[in-house]
Design an enzyme around this catalytic site. Structure first.
Site, PDB file in Angstrom:
ATOM      1  N   SER A   9       0.843  -1.197   0.000  1.00  0.00           N
ATOM      2  CA  SER A   9       0.000   0.000   0.000  1.00  0.00           C
ATOM      3  C   SER A   9       0.872   1.237   0.000  1.00  0.00           C
ATOM      4  CB  SER A   9      -0.890   0.025   1.236  1.00  0.00           C
ATOM      5  OG  SER A   9      -1.407   1.333   1.408  1.00  0.00           O
ATOM      6  N   HIS A  34      -1.144  -1.296  -4.253  1.00  0.00           N
ATOM      7  CA  HIS A  34      -2.437  -1.007  -3.624  1.00  0.00           C
ATOM      8  C   HIS A  34      -2.500   0.506  -3.419  1.00  0.00           C
ATOM      9  CE1 HIS A  34      -5.938  -1.992  -1.048  1.00  0.00           C
ATOM     10  NE2 HIS A  34      -5.497  -1.010  -0.268  1.00  0.00           N
ATOM     11  N   ASP A  36      -4.580   3.597  -2.144  1.00  0.00           N
ATOM     12  CA  ASP A  36      -5.682   3.961  -1.239  1.00  0.00           C
ATOM     13  C   ASP A  36      -6.231   5.342  -1.579  1.00  0.00           C
ATOM     14  OD1 ASP A  36      -5.946   1.730   0.651  1.00  0.00           O
ATOM     15  OD2 ASP A  36      -3.873   2.212   1.182  1.00  0.00           O
ATOM     16  N   MET A  38      -8.932   8.077  -0.578  1.00  0.00           N
ATOM     17  CA  MET A  38      -9.792   8.478   0.550  1.00  0.00           C
ATOM     18  C   MET A  38     -10.324   9.878   0.295  1.00  0.00           C
ATOM     19  SD  MET A  38      -7.519   7.261   3.776  1.00  0.00           S
ATOM     20  CE  MET A  38      -6.580   5.732   3.782  1.00  0.00           C
ATOM     21  N   HIS A  75      -8.157   1.059  -4.073  1.00  0.00           N
ATOM     22  CA  HIS A  75      -9.090   0.809  -2.959  1.00  0.00           C
ATOM     23  C   HIS A  75      -9.839   2.113  -2.710  1.00  0.00           C
ATOM     24  CE1 HIS A  75      -9.438  -0.173   1.636  1.00  0.00           C
ATOM     25  NE2 HIS A  75     -10.609  -0.169   1.027  1.00  0.00           N
ATOM     26  N   MET A  77     -12.013   4.298  -0.968  1.00  0.00           N
ATOM     27  CA  MET A  77     -12.676   4.614   0.310  1.00  0.00           C
ATOM     28  C   MET A  77     -13.379   5.956   0.147  1.00  0.00           C
ATOM     29  SD  MET A  77      -9.654   3.218   2.780  1.00  0.00           S
ATOM     30  CE  MET A  77      -8.418   3.335   1.496  1.00  0.00           C
ATOM     31  N   MET A 168     -11.572  -6.095   5.112  1.00  0.00           N
ATOM     32  CA  MET A 168     -10.757  -5.147   5.888  1.00  0.00           C
ATOM     33  C   MET A 168     -10.419  -5.748   7.246  1.00  0.00           C
ATOM     34  SD  MET A 168     -10.108  -2.549   4.013  1.00  0.00           S
ATOM     35  CE  MET A 168      -9.238  -1.611   5.288  1.00  0.00           C
ATOM     36  N   ASP A 202      -6.480  -6.395   4.221  1.00  0.00           N
ATOM     37  CA  ASP A 202      -5.880  -5.060   4.235  1.00  0.00           C
ATOM     38  C   ASP A 202      -5.975  -4.464   5.633  1.00  0.00           C
ATOM     39  OD1 ASP A 202      -5.015  -2.500   3.698  1.00  0.00           O
ATOM     40  OD2 ASP A 202      -6.740  -1.948   2.468  1.00  0.00           O
TER      41      ASP A 202
HETATM   42  C1  DX5 Z   1      -6.225   1.663   5.499  1.00  0.00           C
HETATM   43  C2  DX5 Z   1      -5.792   1.327   4.090  1.00  0.00           C
HETATM   44  C3  DX5 Z   1      -4.685   0.383   4.049  1.00  0.00           C
HETATM   45  C4  DX5 Z   1      -3.415   0.851   4.735  1.00  0.00           C
HETATM   46  C5  DX5 Z   1      -2.756  -0.344   5.327  1.00  0.00           C
HETATM   47  O1  DX5 Z   1      -7.449   2.298   5.436  1.00  0.00           O
HETATM   48  O2  DX5 Z   1      -6.867   0.764   3.366  1.00  0.00           O
HETATM   49  O3  DX5 Z   1      -4.410  -0.032   2.713  1.00  0.00           O
HETATM   50  O4  DX5 Z   1      -2.505   1.493   3.887  1.00  0.00           O
HETATM   51  O5  DX5 Z   1      -1.648   0.063   6.068  1.00  0.00           O
HETATM   52  P1  DX5 Z   1      -0.908  -0.918   7.080  1.00  0.00           P
HETATM   53  O6  DX5 Z   1      -0.428  -2.079   6.277  1.00  0.00           O
HETATM   54  O7  DX5 Z   1       0.156  -0.076   7.635  1.00  0.00           O
HETATM   55  O8  DX5 Z   1      -1.930  -1.358   8.116  1.00  0.00           O
HETATM   56 ZN    ZN Z   2      -6.389  -0.148   1.430  1.00  0.00          ZN
END
Ligand code: DX5
Ligand code: ZN
Length: 246
Positions: A9, A34, A36, A38, A75, A77, A168, A202
Site C-alpha cells: 500500500s 495497492h 488507497d 480516501m 481501494h 474509500m 478489511m 488489508d
Molecule cells: C487503510 C488502508 C490500508 C493501509 C494499510 O485504510 O486501506 O491499505 O494502507 O496500512 P498498514 O499495512 O500499515 O496497516
Molecule cells: Zn487499502
C-alpha cells in the site's frame, strides 16, 4: 487457493516521491500496487485522486494480462464510488475496488450525478466497472457481514460478479493500525465457498500477522507500513509471499 499476490500500500510511501516509490516497489518484488483513495467523507482522512494516479501510472508498466504484475489495485474509500469509475479507468486503474457500504448507502446529496449514484446497486456498479474494461473488487468494513459478499458472488450473471473480495482487517482510514484477527472467520467462510476467489486482506499485515491471514485463506496481501517502514522492503515482500505459499 489462487497464487499469492503481494500488494504494498503506497499510503505509507513518500508522497513527495511517489512515482519512484511505485517503480522501486515493483522492482523489489511486489505484484500489485495497492492505491488507497480516501475522500475525507467515507473515511476521516484524504489522500489523492485520479490526476495523481495518472502521473504515478507512467512509472510502472501497465500489465497486458488482467491482474498480472504491475496491476494498480485502487481501494476506493469514497462515498460516491460510481462517480469516479471513468476517471480512474482513464488514469490507469486496473482493479477498481469499492466499498459495499458506500454503494448501498450513498449519503451525498443534490447534484444529478449523485442522484443517479444513489440508485446504483453493488451488482450494477460491478457491471459498470466491467463495462469500462476494469476488474471489480468489493470491500467490506469490519462491522459488515460477509454474507453481503456471498450474495454478490453467487450471482449467475458473470458481468455482475466481483473479481476480488476485500476483507478489511482494520477500520479503513489510516495505515499502521493493529490487525484484527477476529475478521478471519470471514476469510475462512469465503475460502471454503470459493476456492478460486482472490481474497484480499488489508490492515495490519506484517511478518507477525501473515500466518493468521494465510491460514484463513487470504491470497492477496496488502501491506503498507510493514513494507515501506522496512530497512529491506524486498525481504519483507518475499517473506509475506513465502507465508502465503507455504
Ligand atoms: C487503510 C488502508 C490500508 C493501509 C494499510 O485504510 O486501506 O491499505 O494502507 O496500512 P498498514 O499495512 O500499515 O496497516
Ligand atoms: Zn487499502
Amino acid at each position: 487457493s489462487p497464487s499469492a499476490i503481494i500488494a504494498p500500500s503506497i499510503l505509507s510511501a513518500d508522497f513527495g516521491a511517489l512515482g519512484k516509490a511505485c517503480s522501486d516497489t515493483i522492482g523489489q518484488g511486489a505484484d500489485w500496487l495497492h492505491v488507497d483513495i480516501m475522500d475525507g467523507h467515507f473515511v476521516p482522512n484524504m489522500t489523492f485522486g485520479a490526476p495523481v494516479v495518472t502521473k504515478i501510472r507512467s512509472h510502472v508498466d501497465r500489465p497486458k494480462e488482467a491482474l498480472a504484475k504491475g496491476t494498480f489495485d485502487c481501494h476506493m474509500m469514497i462515498s460516491e464510488p460510481k462517480k469516479w469509475v471513468k476517471d480512474f479507468q482513464k488514469a490507469g486503474c486496473d482493479l477498481y475496488c469499492f466499498h459495499y457500504e458506500a454503494a448501498v448507502n450513498s449519503t451525498a446529496a443534490e447534484s444529478p450525478e449523485t442522484q443517479s449514484d444513489k440508485k446504483t446497486s453493488p451488482k450494477e456498479l460491478i457491471k459498470y466497472i466491467h463495462d469500462q474494461g476494469m476488474r471489480a473488487g468489493v470491500a467490506i468494513k469490519p462491522k459488515t457481514d460477509v454474507s453481503v459478499l456471498c450474495d454478490l458472488l453467487d450471482n449467475s450473471n458473470k458481468d455482475e460478479v466481483p473479481d476480488m473480495a476485500l476483507v478489511m482487517t482494520v477500520e479503513p482510514g489510516f495505515g499502521g493500525q493493529k490487525f484484527m484477527p477476529e475478521m478471519m472467520p470471514k476469510v475462512e467462510a469465503l475460502r471454503k465457498r470459493y476456492p478460486e476467489l482472490n481474497i484480499e486482506v488489508d490492515g495490519g499485515l506484517s511478518e507477525k500477522t501473515i500466518d493468521t491471514a494465510a491460514d484463513a485463506g487470504a491470497n492477496v496481501i496488502v501491506a503498507g507500513s510493514a513494507v515501506f517502514g522496512a530497512q529491506d522492503p524486498a525481504d519483507v515482500i518475499s517473506k509475506l509471499r513465502d507465508a502465503v505459499e507455504k
